[in-house]
Design a protein around this motif. Structure first.
Motif, PDB file in Angstrom:
ATOM      1  N   LEU A 420       0.804  -1.212   0.000  1.00 20.30           N
ATOM      2  CA  LEU A 420       0.000   0.000   0.000  1.00 20.30           C
ATOM      3  C   LEU A 420       0.842   1.269   0.000  1.00 20.30           C
ATOM      4  CD1 LEU A 420      -1.959  -2.251   1.114  1.00 20.30           C
ATOM      5  CD2 LEU A 420      -3.092  -0.444   2.385  1.00 20.30           C
ATOM      6  N   THR A 432      -2.977   2.215  -2.811  1.00 23.70           N
ATOM      7  CA  THR A 432      -4.025   1.650  -1.961  1.00 23.70           C
ATOM      8  C   THR A 432      -5.307   1.451  -2.746  1.00 23.70           C
ATOM      9  OG1 THR A 432      -3.054   2.690  -0.003  1.00 23.70           O
ATOM     10  CG2 THR A 432      -5.350   1.980   0.157  1.00 23.70           C
ATOM     11  N   ALA A 463      -2.178   5.822   3.622  1.00 17.47           N
ATOM     12  CA  ALA A 463      -2.798   4.562   3.211  1.00 17.47           C
ATOM     13  C   ALA A 463      -4.033   4.266   4.053  1.00 17.47           C
ATOM     14  CB  ALA A 463      -1.785   3.430   3.325  1.00 17.47           C
ATOM     15  N   LEU A 467      -7.768   3.825   2.664  1.00 11.21           N
ATOM     16  CA  LEU A 467      -8.447   2.555   2.917  1.00 11.21           C
ATOM     17  C   LEU A 467      -9.776   2.778   3.627  1.00 11.21           C
ATOM     18  CD1 LEU A 467      -8.235  -0.540   2.740  1.00 11.21           C
ATOM     19  CD2 LEU A 467      -7.119  -0.501   4.977  1.00 11.21           C
TER      20      LEU A 467
END
Length: 869
Positions: A420, A432, A463, A467
Motif C-alpha cells: 500500500l 491503496t 494509506a 483505505l
C-alpha cells in the motif's frame, strides 16, 4: 438493432445521472465482455448497447484518429444537419448526404464512406455543410467484437470542428445524445483544439443537461491515475475538478471502474468457446470449481479466451489436470464441497466457526427483512498468531459471502503494508486504491495491518485514510479483513475511531491445542508419504506438546508443524534413501526437538546438590527441599498443573537472593517446568518508562522475554515508591500482574527487597499477594557464616585463610555491621574485603614473593586483613 443485455461488470454503471460527465476506467476497458446472450463484444460495442438500452438515440464516438464516427445508421442520420425534417423512415437527411448505411453501419454498396465534404445550402447547424463519414464494418450486429471489420479512419473532420460538433449535439435537448471518447488519454494529450475542448468541457460542466451524456474512457487502473493524468495536463480544469470531486465523494455516479470477469461471465465464455471453437469439457463436475479458481485470478476475459482457444486448438479438454499443467490455476477444489463443509473440516477453530455461523445467520435474517436498507459494512478483524488459518478462513469468507449474495465474485486478494505504501506523497493513495480495485466484489486480506503505523515519513497514515474511505464507499462490494497479532491489532484499531466504526466483527484465532497440532503434523507427514511407527507417533505427540507449551506471541502453529515435518523428512530421507517404504523411527527426530521430550525425574539429592555449597540459609534450604520433593512427586505421578510458584524474597542486600533465584531456575528447568534455566534480572529502570503508556509496553516486553524462565525483580518495592503523579511505577505493577495471570506455568516471578518496603509493593495492587505463593526471608548472615563465605571465596582463587586472618576478618565484619546496620552488604561485603586483602597481600609479598607461587595456594595472614573501622 437490438440493445445488448447488461452483463455483471456493468450492473452498477449509471448512465443517467445529474453529473456532467461519465468516466470509465480500470483494467477491463481494453477487455472483451461476454454478455448474458453469450455474445463476445469489445467495450465500444457493449457501451453502445448499454446506451441504447438506456434510451440514447444518438450515440457519437470519437478517438484520436477518428474524431467523429458512429456505430449505427440512426445515430449518423440524427447527427446530420436538417435531420428534424427527415421522414420517419429515415429518408430526408440521409438521402441528401449519400447512400444509407446497411447492417453493421456499412454503406449499402459496401464500398466505404460517402464523400466527406459538400455544399448543402438548405441546412444549417453545428455541422455546417460538412458531410459525415460512414464507418464500415462497425455495427453491433457482430457476435464477436474481435471479428468485426475495423472502421475506416476519417481524416476529413478536424479537431476544432469535432469539438464544436460534440458540444453542439450535447446541447440539443432532443434526441437523447451520448458522446463517447474511447481514447481519453490520447485525445486530451494530443487534441489540436485543446483550447476549444477545454472551453467545451467548462461549458458542459456548467450546463448540466442530465439527459445527455459525455463519456470518457481511460485505460488507467485507478481513478487517482485518471485524475493525475488530467491534472498534469493543466488544460482541462473543469474535468479535473469533476474528477477531484469524484475522489472526495465517491458514489456520485460519475465515475465507474470496469474490472475483471467473475465466475458467471467466465462460464458463459467457456460455453461460447465450446459452441464456436469446439472446446471440450473433460469432466463436467470439475467445471464449477475450475471457474471459481479462474475468477479468483485478476485476468481479463480476453486472456482467458486465448488460453482456452489454445486448449481447443490442441484438442485438450478443459479439466483440472490440464488447467494445472498449463499454469491456468495453481490449485483447484474439485470435490464440490461447500465453503461451510471445508470450514468444518479444518481442525480446531471452534470459536471461529461458531462466530462465522452466527454472523451468517444474522446477515441472512437482515436480508430477509422487508425493509430495504443500505449495504451494511461487513469488514472483519482476524487476530491471532501465524499459522492459525486466518488466510484460509478469509478465502472461505469470500465464498460464504458470495453464496449469501453479499459479494459477486468472492475472490481473495492478499497484501501487506508494503503493497500500500509508496515513497512520495500521492502515490500511496493511488497504490491503496489500486489494490482495493483489484479486490472489489471480493475480500481484501491485509496481513499485519498495524505495520502501516511504522511506515516511513507518515505515508502509512495516507494509506489508512484512503483505505477507510474505500471501506465506507464500497462497503456493498468489498470485505476488508485486517489481520495480525492480537495485542498489536487492538492498538491499531484503537488508534483511529474510523477503523473501529467500520468493523463488523472481531474474530480471535486461538493457537491450536497440542492434539490439533499433532493431527496437523500427521496430515503433513501423510502428504509427504511418510508413515510414523507407533512409538514415533507417541514421541511426536510429546514433542508437539512441548512446542505448544513454550509457545509465545508469534508461535507459528501450522507453520511450526510444517517446519517440523520438513526436518523429519530430511532426517528420514537421509536414513532410508531409496527405501521409501520404511517408517519414520524415533531416531529420525532431529536433536534440536529432543529438548521438548519429558525428562526422567531426578532424585531430590541430585536436584539439591548445589545447596550444599551455600552457607547458612536454613529456611531457604527447607523450602527448596520441600518444593523439589513435591514437584518431583507430582511430575512422577503425571498429575496436571505441575507449575512452580511465584516467590517473594525478603531481606537485605548480599544475603543470597540472586544466587537462590538462579538455583530455582535450574531446579525448575531440571524438572521440566521451565524450558530454560535462564534468569532474567531486572530493576525499576528496566520496567518504568518516561510517559503514559510507555511503561506498560516496556514491562510487557520484559515479561515476554522472560517466558519459560525466571524473572527476578530486585528492589521491587521501588515500583511502588513514587509519589509524583508522573511516576509510572503503578503502571508497571498493574501490567506485571496482568502478564502473570495471562501466562500461567510459563513464568516464575521472584520479587526481592527489604521486608518493610516490600509491603508497599504488595499493597500497590490487591491481586499481588494471592499471586506470590511463598515468601522466603533472607536474614543477615551471622559473623561466623561471613567468615566461612570468605574462606570459600578465597579457596576458589587458590588462597588459604590463617586463623589470624579469620579472627581479624570477623572483627572487620562486626565493625562494619555496627557502623551501618541497614546498609551492611553481607556477602557483598565479603567480596569487597577479599579484594582489599589481595591488595595488602601483594604489597607484603612483593614481586619476588608471588612470582614463584603460580600454581600453589598462598595463605592470608592477619596483617593482610585491613583494620576494623
Amino acid at each position: 438493432m437490438t440493445a445488448i443485455p447488461r452483463g455483471e461488470r456493468f450492473r452498477d454503471l449509471r448512465l443517467s445521472t445529474d453529473e456532467p460527465f461519465t468516466v470509465l476506467y480500470g483494467p477491463g476497458v481494453d477487455d472483451v465482455f461476454v454478455d448474458p446472450d453469450y455474445g463476445v463484444r469489445a467495450l465500444e460495442e457493449t457501451l453502445w448497447g448499454l446506451l441504447r438500452s438506456e434510451g440514447y438515440r444518438r450515440i457519437v464516438f470519437s478517438s484520436l484518429s477518428r474524431p467523429l464516427y458512429f456505430r449505427d445508421p440512426e445515430s449518423r442520420r440524427l447527427s446530420r444537419p436538417g435531420w428534424e425534417r427527415a421522414e420517419p423512415d429515415g429518408r430526408g437527411g440521409a438521402a441528401e448526404n449519400g447512400p444509407a448505411t446497411g447492417k453493421g453501419g456499412s454503406t449499402a454498396g459496401g464500398t466505404g464512406a460517402a464523400p466527406a465534404t459538400g455544399r448543402m445550402r438548405r441546412l444549417r447547424g453545428p455541422l455546417g455543410t460538412v458531410r459525415l463519414p460512414t464507418e464500415p464494418g462497425t455495427g453491433p450486429g457482430s457476435a464477436d467484437a474481435a471479428t468485426a471489420a475495423p472502421a475506416r479512419p476519417s481524416s476529413a473532420v478536424a479537431d476544432p470542428f469535432a469539438v464544436m460538433t460534440h458540444l453542439g449535439l450535447l446541447r440539443r435537448p432532443e434526441p437523447r445524445t451520448a458522446v463517447v471518447y474511447t481514447q481519453a488519454e490520447e485525445i486530451l494529450l494530443h487534441n489540436q483544439a485543446s483550447r476549444q475542448l477545454a472551453a467545451a468541457l467548462a461549458d458542459r460542466a456548467q450546463d448540466r443537461l442530465g439527459h445527455n451524456r459525455w463519456i470518457f474512457v481511460f485505460r488507467a487502473s485507478t481513478l487517482e491515475g485518471v485524475e493525475r493524468t488530467v491534472a498534469d495536463r493543466r488544460v482541462y480544469p473543469a474535468l479535473a475538478a469533476f474528477l477531484r470531486a469524484e475522489l472526495d465523494h465517491p458514489g456520485r455516479g460519475g465515475a465507474f471502474r470496469i474490472g475483471y470477469p467473475d465466475e458467471a461471465e467466465l462460464g458463459r465464455l467457456v460455453q461460447h468457446l465450446r459452441l464456436r471453437d469446439r472446446l471440450r469439457i473433460g469432466d463436467w463436475r470439475e467445471l464449477a470449481p475450475l471457474l471459481r479458481s479462474f475468477a479468483d485470478r485478476p485476468r481479463r476475459a480476453s486472456a482467458w479466451r486465448e488460453d482456452l482457444r489454445r486448449l481447443a486448438a490442441d484438442g485438450t479438454p478443459l479439466e483440472r489436470r490440464a488447467a494445472l499443467d498449463r499454469g491456468l490455476v495453481t490449485a483447484v477444489t474439485t470435490d464440490g464441497e461447500s465453503p461451510w463443509t471445508r470450514l468444518d473440516a479444518m481442525p480446531g477453530l471452534a470459536p471461529v466457526k461458531r462466530h462465522l455461523r452466527l454472523l451468517a445467520n444474522r446477515i441472512e435474517a437482515e436480508r430477509a427483512l422487508p425493509a430495504r436498507r443500505d449495504a451494511a459494512t461487513q469488514h472483519l478483524v482476524f487476530s491471532g498468531n501465524p499459522g492459525t488459518g486466518k488466510t484460509t478462513v478469509a478465502r472461505l469468507v469470500g465464498e460464504i459471502y458470495r453464496d449469501l449474495g453479499l459479494l459477486r465474485r468472492g475472490h481473495l486478494v492478499e497484501a501487506d503494508a508494503s503493497a500500500l505504501v509508496a515513497g512520495f506523497v500521492g502515490q500511496t493513495a493511488e497504490r491503496t486504491n489500486a489494490l482495493v480495485d483489484r479486490a472489489l466484489d471480493g475480500v481484501l486480506f491485509l496481513d499485519e495491518a498495524y505495520a502501516l503505523h511504522d511506515q516511513r515519513e507518515g505515508f502509512g497514515r495516507e494509506a489508512v485514510t484512503a483505505l477507510l474511505a474505500r471501506m465506507e464507499n464500497d462497503r456493498g462490494r468489498l470485505v476488508v479483513v485486517l489481520a495480525g497479532y492480537p495485542e498489536r491489532m487492538r492498538e491499531f484499531i484503537a488508534s483511529d475511531p474510523g477503523l473501529d466504526r467500520r468493523i463488523r466483527a472481531w474474530i480471535d484465532f486461538p493457537d491450536y491445542d497440542p492434539a490439533t497440532l499433532h493431527t496437523i503434523l500427521l496430515g503433513m507427514l501423510a502428504d509427504r508419504r511418510i508413515h510414523p511407527a507407533p512409538e514415533t507417533g507417541e514421541l511426536l505427540s510429546q514433542v508437539v506438546t512441548g512446542l505448544r507449551r513454550v509457545a509465545g506471541e508469534g508461535f507459528g502453529n501450522a507453520g511450526t508443524m510444517r517446519l517440523l515435518a520438513d526436518d523429519l523428512f530430511d532426517t528420514w530421507a537421509g536414513r532410508v534413501q531409496r527405501q521409501v517404504h520404511l517408517p519414520l523411527l524415533p531416531a529420525d527426530l532431529p536433536e534440536r526437538y529432543r529438548a521438548h521430550l519429558p525428562r526422567p525425574v531426578p532424585t531430590t539429592g541430585e536436584l539439591l546438590a548445589e545447596l550444599d555449597h551455600l552457607v547458612g540459609l536454613r529456611d531457604v534450604r527447607e523450602f527448596l527441599t520441600g518444593l523439589t520433593e513435591r514437584l518431583a512427586m507430582r511430575q512422577a505421578r503425571g498429575l496436571p498443573d505441575t507449575t512452580a510458584p511465584h516467590l517473594l524474597f525478603l531481606g537485605p542486600p548480599g544475603t543470597g537472593k540472586t544466587t537462590v533465584a538462579r538455583l530455582v531456575g535450574r531446579i525448575c528447568h531440571t524438572l521440566g517446568l521451565l524450558h530454560t534455566d535462564e534468569v532474567v534480572e531486572v530493576t525499576r529502570a528496566d520496567l518504568v518508562g518516561r510517559y503514559q503508556g510507555h511503561t506498560a509496553v516496556r514491562t510487557r516486553e520484559v515479561v515476554r522475554s522472560a517466558l519459560d524462565k525466571v524473572l527476578f525483580i530486585d528492589e521491587a518495592y521501588s515500583l511502588a515508591s513514587g509519589t509524583d503523579q508522573d511516576d509510572f511505577g503503578q503502571e508497571a505493577v498493574d501490567t506485571l500482574l496482568r502478564e502473570m495471570m495471562e501466562n500461567p506455568g510459563r513464568l516464575v516471578v521472584i520479587a526481592a527487597g527489604y521486608p518493610l518496603e516490600m509491603r508497599r509493593f504488595l499493597d500497590a495492587n490487591s491481586g499481588l499477594r494471592s499471586r506470590f505463593g511463598q515468601t522466603l526471608h533472607f536474614d543477615h548472615y551471622p559473623t561466623a557464616d561471613l567468615v566461612e563465605i570468605l574462606r570459600r571465596q578465597a579457596a576458589t582463587e587458590r588462597y588459604l585463610l590463617s586463623d589470624g586472618a579469620a579472627q581479624r576478618a570477623a572483627a572487620w565484619f562486626d565493625a562494619r555491621r555496627a557502623a551501618s546496620p541497614r546498609d551492611f552488604g553481607n556477602a557483598r561485603a565479603v567480596a569487597g574485603l577479599l579484594r582489599e586483602m589481595e591488595t595488602r597481600l601483594a604489597r607484603r609479598l612483593g614481586p619476588d614473593g608471588w612470582d614463584g607461587a603460580v600454581g600453589e595456594p598462598i595463605t592470608f595472614l592477619g596483617e593482610d586483613v585491613p583494620p576494623a573501622r
